[in-house]
Motif scaffolding. Structure first.
Motif, PDB file in Angstrom:
ATOM      1  N   THR A  89      40.862  29.590 -19.168  1.00  0.00           N
ATOM      2  CA  THR A  89      39.534  29.981 -19.643  1.00  0.00           C
ATOM      3  C   THR A  89      38.466  29.754 -18.590  1.00  0.00           C
ATOM      4  O   THR A  89      37.541  30.544 -18.470  1.00  0.00           O
ATOM      5  N   ARG A  90      38.589  28.711 -17.792  1.00  0.00           N
ATOM      6  CA  ARG A  90      37.550  28.443 -16.809  1.00  0.00           C
ATOM      7  C   ARG A  90      37.685  29.297 -15.567  1.00  0.00           C
ATOM      8  O   ARG A  90      36.824  29.283 -14.698  1.00  0.00           O
TER       9      ARG A  90
ATOM     10  N   GLN B  38      46.164  30.630 -20.450  1.00  0.00           N
ATOM     11  CA  GLN B  38      46.596  29.251 -20.666  1.00  0.00           C
ATOM     12  C   GLN B  38      46.406  28.451 -19.387  1.00  0.00           C
ATOM     13  O   GLN B  38      46.498  28.997 -18.287  1.00  0.00           O
ATOM     14  N   SER B  39      46.150  27.178 -19.526  1.00  0.00           N
ATOM     15  CA  SER B  39      46.053  26.305 -18.358  1.00  0.00           C
ATOM     16  C   SER B  39      47.432  26.086 -17.762  1.00  0.00           C
ATOM     17  O   SER B  39      48.401  25.795 -18.478  1.00  0.00           O
ATOM     18  N   ALA B  40      47.542  26.219 -16.437  1.00  0.00           N
ATOM     19  CA  ALA B  40      48.814  26.003 -15.755  1.00  0.00           C
ATOM     20  C   ALA B  40      49.157  24.527 -15.664  1.00  0.00           C
ATOM     21  O   ALA B  40      50.268  24.169 -15.278  1.00  0.00           O
ATOM     22  N   SER B  41      48.204  23.652 -15.989  1.00  0.00           N
ATOM     23  CA  SER B  41      48.460  22.213 -15.960  1.00  0.00           C
ATOM     24  C   SER B  41      49.090  21.722 -17.253  1.00  0.00           C
ATOM     25  O   SER B  41      49.575  20.598 -17.327  1.00  0.00           O
ATOM     26  N   LYS B  42      49.089  22.586 -18.266  1.00  0.00           N
ATOM     27  CA  LYS B  42      49.638  22.210 -19.556  1.00  0.00           C
ATOM     28  C   LYS B  42      51.151  22.048 -19.454  1.00  0.00           C
ATOM     29  O   LYS B  42      51.803  22.680 -18.625  1.00  0.00           O
TER      30      LYS B  42
ATOM     31  N   LEU C 151      51.842  30.517 -11.643  1.00  0.00           N
ATOM     32  CA  LEU C 151      53.067  30.145 -12.354  1.00  0.00           C
ATOM     33  C   LEU C 151      52.921  28.785 -13.020  1.00  0.00           C
ATOM     34  O   LEU C 151      53.149  28.643 -14.228  1.00  0.00           O
ATOM     35  N   SER C 152      52.531  27.776 -12.246  1.00  0.00           N
ATOM     36  CA  SER C 152      52.368  26.445 -12.829  1.00  0.00           C
ATOM     37  C   SER C 152      51.636  25.532 -11.868  1.00  0.00           C
ATOM     38  O   SER C 152      51.699  25.690 -10.648  1.00  0.00           O
ATOM     39  N   ARG C 153      50.929  24.552 -12.457  1.00  0.00           N
ATOM     40  CA  ARG C 153      50.325  23.455 -11.710  1.00  0.00           C
ATOM     41  C   ARG C 153      50.889  22.128 -12.210  1.00  0.00           C
ATOM     42  O   ARG C 153      50.275  21.085 -12.030  1.00  0.00           O
ATOM     43  N   ASN C 154      52.031  22.182 -12.853  1.00  0.00           N
ATOM     44  CA  ASN C 154      52.646  20.997 -13.432  1.00  0.00           C
ATOM     45  C   ASN C 154      54.079  20.886 -12.909  1.00  0.00           C
ATOM     46  O   ASN C 154      54.867  21.827 -13.035  1.00  0.00           O
ATOM     47  N   MET C 155      54.415  19.729 -12.355  1.00  0.00           N
ATOM     48  CA  MET C 155      55.731  19.545 -11.749  1.00  0.00           C
ATOM     49  C   MET C 155      56.874  19.636 -12.761  1.00  0.00           C
ATOM     50  O   MET C 155      58.025  19.838 -12.389  1.00  0.00           O
TER      51      MET C 155
ATOM     52  N   SER D 173      44.700  20.955  -8.992  1.00  0.00           N
ATOM     53  CA  SER D 173      44.290  20.864 -10.395  1.00  0.00           C
ATOM     54  C   SER D 173      43.711  19.491 -10.709  1.00  0.00           C
ATOM     55  O   SER D 173      42.720  19.370 -11.429  1.00  0.00           O
ATOM     56  N   LYS D 174      44.318  18.451 -10.145  1.00  0.00           N
ATOM     57  CA  LYS D 174      43.842  17.086 -10.397  1.00  0.00           C
ATOM     58  C   LYS D 174      42.451  16.880  -9.793  1.00  0.00           C
ATOM     59  O   LYS D 174      41.582  16.240 -10.401  1.00  0.00           O
ATOM     60  N   VAL D 175      42.225  17.442  -8.624  1.00  0.00           N
ATOM     61  CA  VAL D 175      40.910  17.337  -7.989  1.00  0.00           C
ATOM     62  C   VAL D 175      39.848  18.000  -8.860  1.00  0.00           C
ATOM     63  O   VAL D 175      38.762  17.461  -9.096  1.00  0.00           O
ATOM     64  N   ILE D 176      40.183  19.203  -9.370  1.00  0.00           N
ATOM     65  CA  ILE D 176      39.248  19.932 -10.230  1.00  0.00           C
ATOM     66  C   ILE D 176      38.974  19.150 -11.509  1.00  0.00           C
ATOM     67  O   ILE D 176      37.834  19.001 -11.952  1.00  0.00           O
ATOM     68  N   SER D 177      40.045  18.619 -12.114  1.00  0.00           N
ATOM     69  CA  SER D 177      39.912  17.874 -13.370  1.00  0.00           C
ATOM     70  C   SER D 177      39.100  16.604 -13.176  1.00  0.00           C
ATOM     71  O   SER D 177      38.236  16.277 -13.997  1.00  0.00           O
ATOM     72  N   ASP D 178      39.375  15.876 -12.087  1.00  0.00           N
ATOM     73  CA  ASP D 178      38.642  14.643 -11.824  1.00  0.00           C
ATOM     74  C   ASP D 178      37.157  14.929 -11.601  1.00  0.00           C
ATOM     75  O   ASP D 178      36.287  14.197 -12.087  1.00  0.00           O
ATOM     76  N   ALA D 179      36.864  16.004 -10.875  1.00  0.00           N
ATOM     77  CA  ALA D 179      35.469  16.369 -10.613  1.00  0.00           C
ATOM     78  C   ALA D 179      34.750  16.717 -11.907  1.00  0.00           C
ATOM     79  O   ALA D 179      33.582  16.361 -12.102  1.00  0.00           O
ATOM     80  N   ALA D 180      35.466  17.411 -12.811  1.00  0.00           N
ATOM     81  CA  ALA D 180      34.861  17.791 -14.092  1.00  0.00           C
ATOM     82  C   ALA D 180      34.567  16.559 -14.941  1.00  0.00           C
ATOM     83  O   ALA D 180      33.516  16.475 -15.589  1.00  0.00           O
ATOM     84  N   ARG D 181      35.475  15.577 -14.929  1.00  0.00           N
ATOM     85  CA  ARG D 181      35.265  14.355 -15.713  1.00  0.00           C
ATOM     86  C   ARG D 181      34.086  13.547 -15.163  1.00  0.00           C
ATOM     87  O   ARG D 181      33.280  13.010 -15.924  1.00  0.00           O
ATOM     88  N   ILE D 182      34.003  13.474 -13.845  1.00  0.00           N
ATOM     89  CA  ILE D 182      32.896  12.738 -13.228  1.00  0.00           C
ATOM     90  C   ILE D 182      31.565  13.401 -13.562  1.00  0.00           C
ATOM     91  O   ILE D 182      30.582  12.737 -13.916  1.00  0.00           O
TER      92      ILE D 182
END
Length: 242
Positions: free
Chosen positions: A24-25, A60-64, A94-98, A133-142
């Motif tokens: 969505t973002r 859908q979020s690829a981190s899901k 495709l994915s951002r989740n290992m 993805s983690k960098v983006i998520s951390d920045a959004a939380r901050i």
């Protein structure tokens, strides 16, 4: 730019499974819109003589967790059963989740931006996408924490009720459309009315009529998901006969 000739044995490839995805973002990003991704993949496949393409569209979020991404699971299942090649614009689509890596075993994967992806390289690219993805998520939380500390409200609450109402309207319209399509199918082929829920779900999937679960995502029918639409469709047919 990568071409079809980058794929070993490309002349033997007869079926491609395209996966295009936005979260969505990222929907406003013109370079990653569903339309742009689809155009690039279709253009790519057209360069392979007599090849076919089946496109899977995901919002859908690829981190899901991959197990919760029904469209991704359907695309991978098709790739395995048809022995086709899964095509994405780039690996972060495709994915951002290992956790996706075990699901990709045995699936041939081609990225338009990164070429044919062997397992070792695939692991590196997914790990890179995970870090981004983690960098983006951390920045959004901050950012959210800083806004809360300043007393700012998060989100647009003034229009929340409108969004919820519009969502309900869209959901009802989507459900009604599925029932009406099922009514039309029953009228065209009345023998389908007597099938079990499991038989009916398998038949509809083979016909290419899938269960639309949101604006752009479709998933295969199951005996559970077809139950309510079938009951409503049969009620409409019975009412018409009275």
């Amino acid at each position: 730019m990568n071409t079809i000739t980058d794929i070993p044995g490309h002349a033997r490839i007869k079926h491609f499974i395209g996966l295009i995805r936005v979260s969505t973002r990222r929907q406003a990003d013109e370079n990653l819109s569903l339309e742009v991704q689809e155009q690039r993949i279709r253009s790519f496949v057209e360069n392979t003589p007599n090849a076919t393409l089946n496109l899977h569209i995901e919002t859908q979020s690829a981190s899901k967790l991959s197990a919760r991404r029904s469209v991704l699971k359907a695309a991978l299942e098709e790739a395995r059963t048809t022995k086709g090649t899964l095509v994405v614009v780039r690996i972060d689509r495709l994915s951002r989740n290992m956790d996706v890596l075990p699901l990709l075993k045995g699936v041939r994967i081609y990225s338009l931006d990164q070429g044919f992806v062997a397992p070792k390289r695939l692991k590196e690219l997914v790990a890179e996408a995970h870090r981004e993805s983690k960098v983006i998520s951390d920045a959004a939380r901050i950012s959210a924490a800083e806004r809360r500390a300043k007393g700012q409200l998060l989100g647009n609450r003034s229009t929340l009720h409108i969004a919820q109402r519009n969502g309900c309207v869209r959901n009802k319209a989507r459900a009604d459309n599925k029932v009406q399509r099922l009514v039309d199918i029953f009228r065209t082929n009345s023998r389908l009315q007597s099938l079990t829920h499991r038989e009916l779900s398998l038949t509809l999937n083979s016909m290419g009529f899938f269960n639309q679960v949101n604006g752009s995502e479709t998933v295969p029918w199951t005996k559970g998901s077809i139950r309510a639409p079938r009951a409503k469709a049969m009620k409409i047919l019975m009412s018409a006969q009275i």
